[in-house]
Motif scaffolding. Sequence first.
Motif, PDB file in Angstrom:
ATOM      1  N   GLY A  35     -16.613  -6.109   9.455  1.00  0.00           N
ATOM      2  CA  GLY A  35     -16.399  -6.834   8.200  1.00  0.00           C
ATOM      3  C   GLY A  35     -14.968  -6.825   7.719  1.00  0.00           C
ATOM      4  N   ASP A  36     -14.760  -7.424   6.564  1.00  0.00           N
ATOM      5  CA  ASP A  36     -13.425  -7.513   5.961  1.00  0.00           C
ATOM      6  C   ASP A  36     -13.515  -7.367   4.454  1.00  0.00           C
ATOM      7  N   ARG A  37     -12.398  -6.948   3.864  1.00  0.00           N
ATOM      8  CA  ARG A  37     -12.308  -6.961   2.403  1.00  0.00           C
ATOM      9  C   ARG A  37     -11.833  -8.341   1.964  1.00  0.00           C
ATOM     10  N   PRO A  38     -12.446  -8.918   0.932  1.00  0.00           N
ATOM     11  CA  PRO A  38     -11.954 -10.211   0.458  1.00  0.00           C
ATOM     12  C   PRO A  38     -10.731 -10.059  -0.455  1.00  0.00           C
ATOM     13  N   THR A  39      -9.626  -9.629   0.152  1.00  0.00           N
ATOM     14  CA  THR A  39      -8.386  -9.417  -0.617  1.00  0.00           C
ATOM     15  C   THR A  39      -7.393 -10.555  -0.398  1.00  0.00           C
ATOM     16  N   GLY A  40      -7.767 -11.561   0.362  1.00  0.00           N
ATOM     17  CA  GLY A  40      -6.856 -12.672   0.635  1.00  0.00           C
ATOM     18  C   GLY A  40      -7.446 -13.485   1.771  1.00  0.00           C
ATOM     19  N   LEU A  42      -7.856 -14.968   5.577  1.00  0.00           N
ATOM     20  CA  LEU A  42      -7.673 -14.435   6.931  1.00  0.00           C
ATOM     21  C   LEU A  42      -6.489 -15.125   7.607  1.00  0.00           C
ATOM     22  N   HIS A  43      -5.796 -14.349   8.460  1.00  0.00           N
ATOM     23  CA  HIS A  43      -4.571 -14.847   9.079  1.00  0.00           C
ATOM     24  C   HIS A  43      -4.634 -14.680  10.598  1.00  0.00           C
ATOM     25  N   ILE A  44      -3.571 -15.100  11.267  1.00  0.00           N
ATOM     26  CA  ILE A  44      -3.622 -15.084  12.737  1.00  0.00           C
ATOM     27  C   ILE A  44      -3.645 -13.653  13.292  1.00  0.00           C
ATOM     28  N   GLY A  45      -3.217 -12.677  12.496  1.00  0.00           N
ATOM     29  CA  GLY A  45      -3.377 -11.274  12.916  1.00  0.00           C
ATOM     30  C   GLY A  45      -4.857 -10.922  13.027  1.00  0.00           C
ATOM     31  N   HIS A  46      -5.652 -11.398  12.084  1.00  0.00           N
ATOM     32  CA  HIS A  46      -7.096 -11.156  12.152  1.00  0.00           C
ATOM     33  C   HIS A  46      -7.713 -11.843  13.366  1.00  0.00           C
ATOM     34  N   TRP A  47      -7.197 -13.022  13.670  1.00  0.00           N
ATOM     35  CA  TRP A  47      -7.765 -13.758  14.804  1.00  0.00           C
ATOM     36  C   TRP A  47      -7.662 -12.918  16.077  1.00  0.00           C
ATOM     37  N   ASP A  76      -8.100  -0.005  -4.355  1.00  0.00           N
ATOM     38  CA  ASP A  76      -6.651   0.197  -4.485  1.00  0.00           C
ATOM     39  C   ASP A  76      -5.972  -0.805  -5.415  1.00  0.00           C
ATOM     40  N   ARG A  77      -6.744  -1.463  -6.302  1.00  0.00           N
ATOM     41  CA  ARG A  77      -6.117  -2.389  -7.263  1.00  0.00           C
ATOM     42  C   ARG A  77      -6.954  -2.449  -8.530  1.00  0.00           C
ATOM     43  N   ASP A  78      -6.343  -3.037  -9.574  1.00  0.00           N
ATOM     44  CA  ASP A  78      -6.990  -2.963 -10.883  1.00  0.00           C
ATOM     45  C   ASP A  78      -8.060  -4.020 -11.125  1.00  0.00           C
ATOM     46  N   SER A 216      -6.119  -5.241  21.300  1.00  0.00           N
ATOM     47  CA  SER A 216      -4.916  -5.918  20.818  1.00  0.00           C
ATOM     48  C   SER A 216      -4.037  -5.030  19.944  1.00  0.00           C
ATOM     49  N   GLY A 217      -2.730  -5.235  19.992  1.00  0.00           N
ATOM     50  CA  GLY A 217      -1.804  -4.513  19.133  1.00  0.00           C
ATOM     51  C   GLY A 217      -1.688  -5.195  17.780  1.00  0.00           C
ATOM     52  N   THR A 218      -0.743  -4.736  16.995  1.00  0.00           N
ATOM     53  CA  THR A 218      -0.574  -5.278  15.648  1.00  0.00           C
ATOM     54  C   THR A 218       0.351  -6.488  15.652  1.00  0.00           C
ATOM     55  N   ILE A 219      -0.066  -7.549  14.972  1.00  0.00           N
ATOM     56  CA  ILE A 219       0.797  -8.722  14.793  1.00  0.00           C
ATOM     57  C   ILE A 219       1.635  -8.499  13.533  1.00  0.00           C
ATOM     58  N   SER A 225       7.164  -6.785   8.820  1.00  0.00           N
ATOM     59  CA  SER A 225       6.209  -5.685   8.654  1.00  0.00           C
ATOM     60  C   SER A 225       4.816  -6.190   9.038  1.00  0.00           C
ATOM     61  N   LYS A 226       3.824  -5.294   9.142  1.00  0.00           N
ATOM     62  CA  LYS A 226       2.494  -5.691   9.598  1.00  0.00           C
ATOM     63  C   LYS A 226       1.972  -6.893   8.807  1.00  0.00           C
ATOM     64  N   MET A 227       1.513  -7.904   9.518  1.00  0.00           N
ATOM     65  CA  MET A 227       0.929  -9.050   8.817  1.00  0.00           C
ATOM     66  C   MET A 227      -0.316  -8.573   8.090  1.00  0.00           C
ATOM     67  N   SER A 228      -0.376  -8.836   6.785  1.00  0.00           N
ATOM     68  CA  SER A 228      -1.426  -8.250   5.972  1.00  0.00           C
ATOM     69  C   SER A 228      -1.791  -9.197   4.847  1.00  0.00           C
ATOM     70  N   LYS A 229      -3.100  -9.423   4.654  1.00  0.00           N
ATOM     71  CA  LYS A 229      -3.489 -10.481   3.731  1.00  0.00           C
ATOM     72  C   LYS A 229      -3.132 -10.195   2.287  1.00  0.00           C
ATOM     73  N   SER A 230      -2.885  -8.926   1.936  1.00  0.00           N
ATOM     74  CA  SER A 230      -2.439  -8.728   0.563  1.00  0.00           C
ATOM     75  C   SER A 230      -0.917  -8.747   0.427  1.00  0.00           C
TER      76      SER A 230
HETATM   77  P1  ATP Z   1      -5.448  -5.832   3.348  1.00  0.00           P
HETATM   78  O1  ATP Z   1      -4.107  -6.301   2.928  1.00  0.00           O
HETATM   79  O2  ATP Z   1      -6.540  -6.119   2.368  1.00  0.00           O
HETATM   80  O3  ATP Z   1      -5.474  -4.432   3.856  1.00  0.00           O
HETATM   81  P2  ATP Z   1      -5.258  -6.819   6.052  1.00  0.00           P
HETATM   82  O4  ATP Z   1      -4.678  -8.171   6.295  1.00  0.00           O
HETATM   83  O5  ATP Z   1      -4.410  -5.631   6.346  1.00  0.00           O
HETATM   84  O6  ATP Z   1      -5.817  -6.796   4.571  1.00  0.00           O
HETATM   85  P3  ATP Z   1      -7.661  -5.644   6.918  1.00  0.00           P
HETATM   86  O7  ATP Z   1      -8.861  -6.209   6.227  1.00  0.00           O
HETATM   87  O8  ATP Z   1      -7.094  -4.350   6.501  1.00  0.00           O
HETATM   88  O9  ATP Z   1      -6.568  -6.783   6.879  1.00  0.00           O
HETATM   89  O10 ATP Z   1      -7.909  -5.607   8.493  1.00  0.00           O
HETATM   90  C1  ATP Z   1      -9.147  -5.784   9.088  1.00  0.00           C
HETATM   91  C2  ATP Z   1      -8.981  -5.761  10.588  1.00  0.00           C
HETATM   92  O11 ATP Z   1      -8.268  -6.934  10.996  1.00  0.00           O
HETATM   93  C3  ATP Z   1      -8.144  -4.608  11.122  1.00  0.00           C
HETATM   94  O12 ATP Z   1      -8.892  -3.471  11.375  1.00  0.00           O
HETATM   95  C4  ATP Z   1      -7.587  -5.212  12.414  1.00  0.00           C
HETATM   96  O13 ATP Z   1      -8.550  -5.135  13.431  1.00  0.00           O
HETATM   97  C5  ATP Z   1      -7.394  -6.665  12.057  1.00  0.00           C
HETATM   98  N1  ATP Z   1      -6.018  -6.954  11.628  1.00  0.00           N
HETATM   99  C6  ATP Z   1      -5.578  -7.082  10.366  1.00  0.00           C
HETATM  100  N2  ATP Z   1      -4.264  -7.344  10.327  1.00  0.00           N
HETATM  101  C7  ATP Z   1      -3.856  -7.384  11.610  1.00  0.00           C
HETATM  102  C8  ATP Z   1      -2.596  -7.597  12.243  1.00  0.00           C
HETATM  103  N3  ATP Z   1      -1.504  -7.846  11.543  1.00  0.00           N
HETATM  104  N4  ATP Z   1      -2.548  -7.548  13.587  1.00  0.00           N
HETATM  105  C9  ATP Z   1      -3.654  -7.301  14.328  1.00  0.00           C
HETATM  106  N5  ATP Z   1      -4.863  -7.078  13.790  1.00  0.00           N
HETATM  107  C10 ATP Z   1      -4.974  -7.125  12.459  1.00  0.00           C
END
Ligand code: ATP
Length: 358
Positions: A35-40, A42-47, A76-78, A216-219, A225-230
Amino acid sequence: MLADSDASLARSTERSAEIEDAIATDPSQFRILTGDRPTGNLHIGHWFGSLENRVRLAEAGVETFLIIADYQVITDRDGVGPIRERVYSLLADYVAAGLDPKKITIFTHSSVPALNQLLLPFLSLVTDAELRRNPTVKSELDDTGDRPMSGLMLTYPVHQTADILFCKANLVPVGKDQLPHLEQARTVARRFDERYGRSVDDHPVFPEPEALLGRSGTILGLDGSKMSKSKNNTIELGMTADQTAKLLKRAVTDSVRHISYDPTNRPEVSNLVNLAALCLDRSPEEVAADIGDGGGGGLKKLVTEAVNERFAGHRARRADIVADPGQLSAILADGNKRANAIADDTLDEVRRAMRMVY
Ligand code: ATP
Ligand code: MG
């Protein structure tokens, strides 16, 4: 300490390979929770980091439960933010990616009361010290700066345990940073059996779930910095080709004209090379060699084309789905109904095991 965690990572990697073989032979012995947190959005890192793998496992025939963890947004937010839009955005990406809601149970945390109630007996099975030394909780806390830790953040691995065990999932696809959470879930399942009792047929109520490590590694994001939906550094799955081109133009590179794949010394350039390679199903070394002296401009042009080409189908399907919100709410209502039926059964079994039947 380091040697210990290296050894445990090696064991988990080995075990994951065995599980992959077992899935190929008989997928019906497994049930996945992911699953995922609905904090934003989904991006190509998630893909590449999770969605693609979920689709593969579901298509291989493993029964899958997919949680949209809305309560975990507020660890982690208000506030919850534009939660409704975000839940529907996740759902649209799941369906567009090929996760079939007829086969996969997609549900939201807050809609399944019996799942959340499992948290009470489970919390009695962990100590304050165990929670405080969870490395994932520690690093999530570091990400939130000086913000004091909420009770929900401290106990979030136990909440995740309830997510996994309410449907008796025995397999959880994870990155290596999530291994401590899985260990926590296994501990809770085991202690429940030792302390509280068993089902009527004398079986442990809960399985000890196992991790399935992704490859897969981190995108990295546009800022390196790590691609992150928040964070504001993503290329969302639902963006248009034009938006993608504009954003990639801004991506951080370096001043060396010759393009090479060297993640240690050139992390930003190598991330873009890797992204193009993932989209094109080629090796990053080959892609870098093709660009050669084309510089940052040549690299960005190639990545943009590769990303837009790779996600054109997904984006078209997603746009169709978003145009029909009634269909999305029906999918969620159906998933929530199925998840509730299972959670109610599990909670009944827990009450019986604990002799709380009046
Ligand atoms: P948040 O900002 O809410 O933490 P996030 O974008 O970091 O969101 P998560 O919901 O923490 O995403 O990540 C869920 C899963 O998606 C991770 O365990 C990982 O498998 C994958 N994922 C997220 N971001 C990346 C990324 N940048 N590169 C590769 N995999 C990713
Ligand atoms: Mg994250």
